[in-house]
Design an enzyme around this catalytic site. Sequence first.
Site, PDB file in Angstrom:
ATOM      1  N   GLY A 195     -12.228  69.755  79.877  1.00  0.00           N
ATOM      2  CA  GLY A 195     -13.658  69.911  80.118  1.00  0.00           C
ATOM      3  C   GLY A 195     -14.408  70.037  78.813  1.00  0.00           C
ATOM      4  O   GLY A 195     -13.837  69.883  77.727  1.00  0.00           O
ATOM      5  N   GLY A 247     -16.943  72.675  76.727  1.00  0.00           N
ATOM      6  CA  GLY A 247     -17.481  74.015  76.651  1.00  0.00           C
ATOM      7  C   GLY A 247     -18.871  74.015  76.048  1.00  0.00           C
ATOM      8  O   GLY A 247     -19.522  72.978  75.909  1.00  0.00           O
ATOM      9  N   THR A 248     -19.326  75.209  75.662  1.00  0.00           N
ATOM     10  CA  THR A 248     -20.667  75.362  75.104  1.00  0.00           C
ATOM     11  C   THR A 248     -20.845  74.520  73.848  1.00  0.00           C
ATOM     12  O   THR A 248     -21.914  73.992  73.581  1.00  0.00           O
ATOM     13  CB  THR A 248     -20.931  76.844  74.782  1.00  0.00           C
ATOM     14  OG1 THR A 248     -20.716  77.612  75.962  1.00  0.00           O
ATOM     15  CG2 THR A 248     -22.362  77.052  74.309  1.00  0.00           C
ATOM     16  N   TYR A 249     -19.788  74.388  73.068  1.00  0.00           N
ATOM     17  CA  TYR A 249     -19.955  73.734  71.774  1.00  0.00           C
ATOM     18  C   TYR A 249     -18.797  72.820  71.415  1.00  0.00           C
ATOM     19  O   TYR A 249     -18.553  72.537  70.253  1.00  0.00           O
ATOM     20  CB  TYR A 249     -20.105  74.794  70.674  1.00  0.00           C
ATOM     21  CG  TYR A 249     -19.111  75.938  70.805  1.00  0.00           C
ATOM     22  CD1 TYR A 249     -17.811  75.816  70.342  1.00  0.00           C
ATOM     23  CD2 TYR A 249     -19.488  77.131  71.403  1.00  0.00           C
ATOM     24  CE1 TYR A 249     -16.904  76.841  70.470  1.00  0.00           C
ATOM     25  CE2 TYR A 249     -18.591  78.169  71.528  1.00  0.00           C
ATOM     26  CZ  TYR A 249     -17.299  78.023  71.062  1.00  0.00           C
ATOM     27  OH  TYR A 249     -16.397  79.063  71.201  1.00  0.00           O
ATOM     28  N   GLY A 250     -18.043  72.340  72.386  1.00  0.00           N
ATOM     29  CA  GLY A 250     -16.967  71.425  72.035  1.00  0.00           C
ATOM     30  C   GLY A 250     -16.135  71.009  73.234  1.00  0.00           C
ATOM     31  O   GLY A 250     -16.267  71.545  74.334  1.00  0.00           O
ATOM     32  N   VAL A 270     -12.658  70.639  75.329  1.00  0.00           N
ATOM     33  CA  VAL A 270     -11.461  71.446  75.537  1.00  0.00           C
ATOM     34  C   VAL A 270     -10.354  70.536  76.042  1.00  0.00           C
ATOM     35  O   VAL A 270     -10.543  69.777  76.999  1.00  0.00           O
ATOM     36  CB  VAL A 270     -11.717  72.581  76.546  1.00  0.00           C
ATOM     37  CG1 VAL A 270     -10.452  73.434  76.715  1.00  0.00           C
ATOM     38  CG2 VAL A 270     -12.887  73.443  76.103  1.00  0.00           C
ATOM     39  N   LYS A 306      -9.977  74.120  71.994  1.00  0.00           N
ATOM     40  CA  LYS A 306     -11.397  73.761  71.929  1.00  0.00           C
ATOM     41  C   LYS A 306     -11.693  73.226  70.537  1.00  0.00           C
ATOM     42  O   LYS A 306     -11.440  73.897  69.532  1.00  0.00           O
ATOM     43  CB  LYS A 306     -12.270  74.975  72.244  1.00  0.00           C
ATOM     44  CG  LYS A 306     -13.756  74.652  72.403  1.00  0.00           C
ATOM     45  CD  LYS A 306     -14.563  75.892  72.749  1.00  0.00           C
ATOM     46  CE  LYS A 306     -14.239  76.400  74.125  1.00  0.00           C
ATOM     47  NZ  LYS A 306     -15.124  77.536  74.529  1.00  0.00           N
ATOM     48  N   ASP A 353     -23.259  85.421  80.367  1.00  0.00           N
ATOM     49  CA  ASP A 353     -23.189  84.058  80.887  1.00  0.00           C
ATOM     50  C   ASP A 353     -22.098  83.943  81.952  1.00  0.00           C
ATOM     51  O   ASP A 353     -21.320  82.986  81.966  1.00  0.00           O
ATOM     52  CB  ASP A 353     -22.932  83.062  79.756  1.00  0.00           C
ATOM     53  CG  ASP A 353     -23.237  81.622  80.167  1.00  0.00           C
ATOM     54  OD1 ASP A 353     -23.959  81.429  81.167  1.00  0.00           O
ATOM     55  OD2 ASP A 353     -22.748  80.689  79.502  1.00  0.00           O
TER      56      ASP A 353
END
Length: 309
Positions: free
Chosen positions: A20, A22-25, A27, A42, A135
């Site tokens: 998937g 993530g917030t900044y990269g 995975v 990640k 979050d």
Amino acid sequence: MMNNGTFTLFDRYNVGCELGKGTYGIVRKAFDTRQQHHVAIKCVCLGDEGIPSTALREISLLRSLKHANIIRLYDIKVHQPTGELFLFYECMEMDLYEYMKLYRKPLSDDLSKSYLRQMLLGIDHIHSNSMLHRDLKPQNILIDWNGSLKLADFGLGRHFQMPMRMYTHEVVTLWYRSPEILLGAKTYTTSVDLWSIGTIFAEITHNRALFAGTPDDVTWPGFSSMPDHKKTFPQWKPQNMTQLLFNLSPDALELTLQMLAYDPDQRITAKSALESSYFQSMPKHPVIPPQVNQTKNTVVTENTTSSNN
């Protein structure tokens, strides 16, 4: 590159499929040939500004958090030739959002109770270490086929000190965002995480997102004085929560309503929630979630496979 399309990283990790984003990269799943187990990696691209602030927050928080219901960060490495940062986590099967999307029906009483207790144990540990997650949502809650649940993605988390000072409102996905944040409260507390958990629990027990009515100064003293309050708000009548959350036992319903109190000062804490009568009767053994087939979109049980199409 290896013959099957994977590649080797740091002469140790056989990196494979994408799990998937993530917030900044991105995975990816990988196999650690040294420790002989799978990990989640990640990858964060380092631009001119260096390591993103969200990645720094996650590293800082997870290095100081060690708990069975919080994702473990194993290692951090920088790949100098490509200028990429790699974070190595313990590997879980999928996130709760993906599971609910494939399972397509409410979770059993025992499984939802087990998941709620694990969420509360994890967030109680976070709060006890003077941190906010900020979050919590099904996409940031990871599960495996052994019945374990772990809180993940701490990119919006932060340390706090008492008395609480002003923090950003750009936190928590909208459906799980507490009303005081939505209304521009100058400060907020650990109660914002409890609101999120309450909405998640309602969702997994009824297989749909939860919405409530419009608060007022009776249900939430001080509501009309919130910075972002508008007299033009549509006045939705509160729904009958007993009817709306029809799958819940009386003890489960009472606890859910305590987590979803409009007034953050009246919202139950994680520590108090764990002492609820709802948890007095827990299964003696871990509750195993029914496995789902991610490629065929089916629910797999011990004896049968039932289609969800």
